[in-house]
Structures are given as C-alpha cells and as structure tokens.
Motif scaffolding. Sequence first.
Motif, mmCIF file in Angstrom:
data_model
loop_
_atom_site.group_PDB
_atom_site.id
_atom_site.type_symbol
_atom_site.label_atom_id
_atom_site.label_comp_id
_atom_site.label_asym_id
_atom_site.label_seq_id
_atom_site.Cartn_x
_atom_site.Cartn_y
_atom_site.Cartn_z
ATOM 1 N N TYR A 74 31.109 42.764 43.279
ATOM 2 C CA TYR A 74 32.442 42.163 43.774
ATOM 3 C C TYR A 74 33.072 42.953 44.965
ATOM 4 C CZ TYR A 74 35.997 45.316 41.325
ATOM 5 O OH TYR A 74 36.479 46.315 40.887
ATOM 6 N N LYS A 77 30.680 41.037 47.749
ATOM 7 C CA LYS A 77 30.970 39.784 48.134
ATOM 8 C C LYS A 77 29.901 38.942 48.909
ATOM 9 C CE LYS A 77 35.752 38.938 47.428
ATOM 10 N NZ LYS A 77 36.919 38.433 48.141
ATOM 11 N N PHE A 82 22.314 30.985 42.220
ATOM 12 C CA PHE A 82 21.495 31.637 41.256
ATOM 13 C C PHE A 82 20.351 30.401 41.085
ATOM 14 C CE2 PHE A 82 24.949 34.272 40.834
ATOM 15 C CZ PHE A 82 24.553 35.183 40.064
ATOM 16 N N PHE A 88 29.900 27.335 36.053
ATOM 17 C CA PHE A 88 30.877 27.601 34.992
ATOM 18 C C PHE A 88 31.055 26.270 34.471
ATOM 19 C CE2 PHE A 88 32.471 30.503 38.406
ATOM 20 C CZ PHE A 88 31.983 31.745 37.929
ATOM 21 N N PHE A 99 36.952 28.700 42.351
ATOM 22 C CA PHE A 99 36.864 30.277 41.572
ATOM 23 C C PHE A 99 37.210 31.399 42.536
ATOM 24 C CE2 PHE A 99 35.109 33.864 39.784
ATOM 25 C CZ PHE A 99 35.882 33.658 38.384
ATOM 26 N N VAL A 103 40.294 33.977 42.454
ATOM 27 C CA VAL A 103 40.383 35.339 42.022
ATOM 28 C C VAL A 103 40.781 36.513 43.105
ATOM 29 C CG1 VAL A 103 38.659 34.877 40.171
ATOM 30 C CG2 VAL A 103 37.784 35.822 42.361
ATOM 31 N N ALA B 183 24.373 35.039 33.472
ATOM 32 C CA ALA B 183 24.245 34.704 34.816
ATOM 33 C C ALA B 183 25.607 34.068 35.366
ATOM 34 C CB ALA B 183 23.356 33.331 35.043
ATOM 35 N N GLU B 184 26.414 33.681 34.444
ATOM 36 C CA GLU B 184 27.689 33.236 34.954
ATOM 37 C C GLU B 184 28.799 34.335 35.130
ATOM 38 O OE1 GLU B 184 29.787 30.060 32.483
ATOM 39 O OE2 GLU B 184 27.773 29.412 31.917
ATOM 40 N N GLU B 186 27.576 36.946 36.392
ATOM 41 C CA GLU B 186 26.996 37.641 37.640
ATOM 42 C C GLU B 186 27.699 36.745 38.499
ATOM 43 O OE1 GLU B 186 22.944 37.745 37.234
ATOM 44 O OE2 GLU B 186 22.947 39.848 36.296
ATOM 45 N N ALA B 187 27.596 35.443 38.365
ATOM 46 C CA ALA B 187 28.225 34.634 39.541
ATOM 47 C C ALA B 187 29.757 34.945 39.895
ATOM 48 C CB ALA B 187 27.998 33.178 39.100
ATOM 49 N N ALA B 188 30.407 35.016 38.772
ATOM 50 C CA ALA B 188 31.735 35.418 39.079
ATOM 51 C C ALA B 188 31.964 36.973 39.829
ATOM 52 C CB ALA B 188 32.502 35.667 37.680
ATOM 53 N N MET B 189 31.004 37.761 39.564
ATOM 54 C CA MET B 189 31.039 38.907 40.368
ATOM 55 C C MET B 189 30.848 38.807 41.516
ATOM 56 S SD MET B 189 29.641 41.745 37.406
ATOM 57 C CE MET B 189 28.999 42.747 38.712
ATOM 58 N N THR B 190 29.767 37.977 42.043
ATOM 59 C CA THR B 190 29.350 37.761 43.412
ATOM 60 C C THR B 190 30.537 37.196 43.944
ATOM 61 O OG1 THR B 190 28.259 35.967 42.990
ATOM 62 C CG2 THR B 190 27.211 37.857 43.125
ATOM 63 N N LEU B 191 31.561 36.322 43.471
ATOM 64 C CA LEU B 191 32.415 35.734 44.076
ATOM 65 C C LEU B 191 33.643 36.511 43.969
ATOM 66 C CD1 LEU B 191 31.911 32.417 41.999
ATOM 67 C CD2 LEU B 191 31.732 32.418 44.686
ATOM 68 N N GLY B 192 33.804 37.741 43.841
ATOM 69 C CA GLY B 192 34.623 38.577 44.003
ATOM 70 C C GLY B 192 35.406 38.924 42.822
ATOM 71 N N ALA B 193 35.330 38.389 41.648
ATOM 72 C CA ALA B 193 36.115 38.554 40.326
ATOM 73 C C ALA B 193 35.822 39.967 40.009
ATOM 74 C CB ALA B 193 35.681 37.594 39.308
ATOM 75 N N ASN B 194 37.081 40.751 39.452
ATOM 76 C CA ASN B 194 36.897 42.082 39.119
ATOM 77 C C ASN B 194 36.406 42.012 37.448
ATOM 78 O OD1 ASN B 194 39.219 41.531 37.749
ATOM 79 N ND2 ASN B 194 40.459 42.425 39.362
ATOM 80 N N GLN B 197 38.895 39.851 35.347
ATOM 81 C CA GLN B 197 39.050 38.341 35.679
ATOM 82 C C GLN B 197 37.745 37.703 35.053
ATOM 83 O OE1 GLN B 197 39.333 39.020 39.873
ATOM 84 N NE2 GLN B 197 41.221 38.227 39.921
ATOM 85 N N VAL B 202 35.805 33.955 32.596
ATOM 86 C CA VAL B 202 34.409 33.367 32.303
ATOM 87 C C VAL B 202 33.963 33.529 31.065
ATOM 88 C CG1 VAL B 202 32.052 33.404 33.086
ATOM 89 C CG2 VAL B 202 34.056 33.443 34.741
#
Lengths: 244, 287
Positions: A74, A77, A82, A88, A99, A103, B183-184, B186-194, B197, B202
């Motif tokens: 994170y 970035k 995937f 989601f 999203f 965030v 996977a979801e 991981e997706a959240a993390m690459t989008l900058g979620a800590n 969050q 998610v």
Amino acid sequence: MSIHIHNITKTFGSFNALKNVNLEVKTGELVALLGPSGSGKTTLLRIIAGLEFADEGEGKIEFHGSDVTNRTAYERKAGFVFQNYALFNHMTVAENIAFGLRVMKKPERPEREDIDKSVTELLRRIALEGYGGRYPSQLSGGQKQRVALARALAVGPQVLLLDEPFGALDAKVRKTLRKWLRQFHDETKVTTLFVTHDQDEAFELADRVVILHEGHIQQIGSPQQLRANPTNEFVADFLDCVMI
Amino acid sequence: MAAIIDIHPAKHRTRVRRATAESAWSRWLVISIAVGFMGLMFVLPLVVIFQEAFRKGWDGYIEAFDDRATMHAIWLTLKVAAITVPLNTIFGLAAAWCVSRFRFRGKRLLTSLIELPLWVSPVIAGLIYVLLFGAQGFFGPSLKEHGIKIIFALPGIVLSTIFVTFTFVARVLTPQMEAQGQAEEEAAMTLGANGFQMFWRVTIPKIKWGLLYGIILCNARSMGEFGAVSVVSGHIRNKTNTVPLHIEVLYNENQFVPAFAVASVLTLLALATLILKTLTTTKRGAA
C-alpha cells in the motif's frame, strides 16, 4: 517511472521460484514477461507490487531510483490487475473504481464530487458508461477486466502491473482488448509490465519481451530481436523458431 | 421418479429408470423412519414444553417470570452472553484469519484445537477451570490472597462458556475464508488501503453472512450451556444460576409451570436461532 530490479531471488520452501533476476523497465515502456507456467513470472510481478517479498540479501527493487524493497504494497501503490480481476463483489462498478480514491488520507483525498467525476471519466474511457450502478456479477469477463483496469488507474499509478490480463477471456474479446490496451498505453505512457504465457500476445503488445524459465531470465529483447536471435535452446524452442 | 405401478406393460422396456431409484416400499420406510424420529425426538418435546408452560393458562405463564430468582437467572445469562459472544467473535475471526491466510508450523494443531470443544465433554471443560482456579486448584491460593473469586462466580461461568463456544465463529469462517482467497484484500492493498481499511471495507463485507451465522450459533450455545457452567457455578440462587441451571432447580423443586415457562424462553431462542440460521445460510449461498 522506471523500475529497477537488482538481483532478486525468491524461494518457497525448497522451491527456487526466482534466481538472481535483474531487469530494468524504462519510463513509459510496455514490457511483457513471457514464459511457461511455473517459470516465476507472476512471482516476479507480485514482488514488484509488494504483494510478495524477495529473499533477504542483496536483492533490491527501485521505483524511479528510490529503494522500495522494504515498502509494503500500500506504500508502493503500483496499479495491479489480477488474473481473475479480484473485483470487490459487494460494491458496484462505480464503488470499485472509486475505492482507491476513497481510502486516501484526508489531505490528499479528492472531494466527493471530484471522485464522482473521475469515475464517470474512467467509465467513459473503458466504454462502460451507464454501468456504474451494476455489480461485478452482472458483467461479462471482458467488462470485468476493463473495470479492474479502471480501478487500478483511478489513483493515477506510476506503474501498471498486469497478471495474465486476458487469460480468462475468449479469443475474440482478447484481440479487441489487446488493441485497446496498446492504444491506451500509447496515450497515457504509464510504465507497464504484464505477464503472459501467450507469445502472440507478448509480441503484438510489448516494446520488449522478457523470457523467463525456471526462475531465470533467458533473454530480453524486442520481438524482432528475439525471433532473429534466440540466445539459447529453450528460447528457440519456446518461440518455435530455429536457432542459427 | 421411476414409476413402479406400470399401467402400460407394452412400454415396459422403454421406461426410464434410474439405477439408484429405490422401490416405493423402501422409500416409504425411509421417509417414515425419518419423520417419525423427528416427530418423536424434536416436535413432541417442543409441544410438551409449551403445553406444560401454559398448564395454568397465560396468567400462570406470566406469573412464572414474576420471581426474583428467575429474573436474576435471565439477567445473568444475558450478561454471560454479552461478554462471551463479542470475545469469541474476535477470537474466532483471529483464528480463522491465521489458519486461512498464513502458513506456519503448528497450523494443523491449531485447527484441531479450534474443534476441541466439540469433542471434549462440557463437564471436563468446567472441571479444568475448577482445577486451575478453584480453592484447591493450581492458582487457587494466590487468587485467594488477592481476593479474586473465579470459581462459583461470574468469571468462572464466563470462562467455561467461552471455552465451550469458541469453536463456532472460527469453524464457520475458516473454510469460507479459505475458499474466498485473498485476492480482493491484495487488490485493496495495491490501491493504497491500509490494514484497517482493508479489513472493514473488503474482508468484513465478504464474510458478513458467515460471521453472523457463527455469532448466532455461538450465542445460542452460550445461553443454553449447562454442563460446563454447572461445574463452575455452584448453583447459588440469585448469584450464579444461569437460565439452564435455574430450570433444573425449579424442576427439582417440583415447580413445573415455572420450570417449563423458563424452558420455553430457551426454546424460543432456539427457534429464533433456527430461523436466523436458515436465513443466513441462504444469504451465504447467494453471496
């Protein structure tokens, strides 16, 4: 933004997924990681994104000259798409795309109206206007893929990483999306690295192709170079051309 | 269904018949055994409970609750559930997270430990805490020194209830989280979620129906637990009697209407649990 990979090694238990991999991706380049399954290409992509960490040692990853080896996903970035989209499922298409913006920490986070505006703009860009209120389960594979891409792009990443982006799609949709991605890249010039096992895809899309096998980079070059001068038996065999 | 009474003998050869089809006679037998068993074991007791509870009419039923000890037992049970359920929700989530997300040594052991309450007798579960915290127990003397009372008091009841019910949330969530993969996240993390969050935006929405299902089961069991609580509680009226224990006391004192009236409350809880469980299962299936 450029990506520098220095001497990366990754082992899972006793399995050596990557062995001393070195690679440089220049700013604005579109590079394909090509190899058979189990060659380590996805692992490499995940290490670049920060979803996996390389073995401790001399290995180093730099984004535009700054060391990100120990940064989390994170913090890095990197836009990541995937293989199975990983949308989601409980959020609408618009919420999925928004999203990454939602965030963000307070001072950087855009106003609600601005988020809505960028979502609308992205939906237009992926030719899915009016689909914002749908849920991922109501979309076709190709549509999901485009949403996944839009979601990754919404935060304006400097690097885009795609894991088998067209792997789960049928041949016709694949062709269209391929063209679309190339065109998109030419417009935006985001440094892009994508994984594929399909050499047509790699050769048609990429500026340069990296051939991986058993955790080693076998050869790096433009499609023409690779076809004309395969460096070893494996590359020649894999590309189905004759070694001279 | 393959027809057994065939009124067209000429078509006999072309009749479709599944290899697994049973004869009508055996089908009837199996169905009547199942229905008979259910009726005898579940429906009949249910009817009896309400019949006995209402033996003196609606007024008698209400009167049964106009009793200090009964209200105290209900209040205590609610208190125990209010402490146990949130704690076990957190434990369950943490355990399911560990087992489904990480590879580590001793994972197998952890997985079987999670199921421990299902194959250990509740009485043993209660006894463990008596042996640990009781007056003659391992920590007994030092607890006494500090004036802390665990056995024959609320902490003991809560501890043994936690032990008996900690399996539910973890057992429901682990297979679900394993199947959903990460996977979801991981997706959240690459989008900058800590991490925070990612978890709230998610993970929780992904598992919410399973989580609710686990919580419902955990709650039902924590309110209904008898064996483990019986060992540690000491049956002190107005102090450490939970609803199930109180029912036993009432019954032993031949106070049948109050005993069954209080029992009917637990029965209603069970029925409500059943309905909620069915609803969340459908939702989980749809999700």
